[in-house]
Scaffold this motif. Structure first.
Motif, PDB file in Angstrom:
ATOM      1  N   SER A  39       0.836  -1.198   0.000  1.00 37.53           N
ATOM      2  CA  SER A  39       0.000   0.000   0.000  1.00 37.53           C
ATOM      3  C   SER A  39       0.872   1.249   0.000  1.00 37.53           C
ATOM      4  N   ARG A  40       0.212   2.370  -0.224  1.00 37.80           N
ATOM      5  CA  ARG A  40       0.859   3.676  -0.148  1.00 37.80           C
ATOM      6  C   ARG A  40       0.144   4.510   0.921  1.00 37.80           C
ATOM      7  N   PRO A  41       0.365   4.216   2.183  1.00 39.61           N
ATOM      8  CA  PRO A  41      -0.292   5.001   3.223  1.00 39.61           C
ATOM      9  C   PRO A  41       0.310   6.391   3.335  1.00 39.61           C
ATOM     10  N   TRP A  42      -0.399   7.273   4.017  1.00 46.22           N
ATOM     11  CA  TRP A  42       0.027   8.662   4.124  1.00 46.22           C
ATOM     12  C   TRP A  42       1.384   8.797   4.790  1.00 46.22           C
ATOM     13  N   ARG A  67       6.700  -5.241   8.360  1.00 42.20           N
ATOM     14  CA  ARG A  67       6.472  -4.100   7.468  1.00 42.20           C
ATOM     15  C   ARG A  67       7.798  -3.517   7.019  1.00 42.20           C
ATOM     16  N   ARG A 110       9.377  -0.351   4.516  1.00 42.73           N
ATOM     17  CA  ARG A 110       9.137   0.860   3.732  1.00 42.73           C
ATOM     18  C   ARG A 110      10.093   0.796   2.553  1.00 42.73           C
ATOM     19  N   ARG A 123      -3.872  -5.360  -1.459  1.00 44.26           N
ATOM     20  CA  ARG A 123      -3.590  -3.934  -1.349  1.00 44.26           C
ATOM     21  C   ARG A 123      -4.199  -3.425  -0.056  1.00 44.26           C
ATOM     22  N   GLY A 124      -3.552  -2.377   0.459  1.00 46.70           N
ATOM     23  CA  GLY A 124      -4.115  -1.701   1.638  1.00 46.70           C
ATOM     24  C   GLY A 124      -3.742  -2.351   2.844  1.00 46.70           C
TER      25      GLY A 124
END
Length: 109
Positions: A54-57, A73, A75, A108-109
């Motif tokens: 995902s592309r979280p804020w 997780r 990055r 996703r997400g």
């Protein structure tokens, strides 16, 4: 050996709170996603269908995303090396990786 479905080099790979590599590689091949160091050593690998991307804020900019492999997780910041050489933009690589994960059955997400 099968052809690689996706490959991006020059990827900064971080596992909070530290950086694992600034010039790593992300590969999708034979239904598996692998995070590699700049020397080719496997940091982590998992079947793509078990990967969450995902592309979280909080990931950073358009060139950053978060991938969860085996409960950890990471990055991923794409295009670190390519910015200087005029290669594909990090946001384009991140989008291609998201699409490759989706096509291979990942979440996703």
């Amino acid at each position: 050996m099968a052809e690689t479905d996706f490959s991006a080099t020059g990827v900064r790979i971080e596992r909070w709170p530290r950086s694992l590599t600034r010039a790593g590689e992300v590969q999708i091949q034979d239904g598996n996603l692998a995070l590699l160091t700049s020397y080719g050593r496997v940091i982590d690998a998992a079947p793509v269908r078990a990967v969450r991307a995902s592309r979280p804020w909080f990931a950073g900019g358009e060139d950053a995303m978060v991938a969860t492999l085996n409960g950890t997780r990471y990055r991923l910041t794409m295009g670190q090396r390519d910015r200087r050489s005029g290669g594909p933009a990090g946001s384009a690589l991140a989008g291609r990786l998201m699409e490759a994960v989706r096509r291979a059955g990942g979440r996703r997400g």
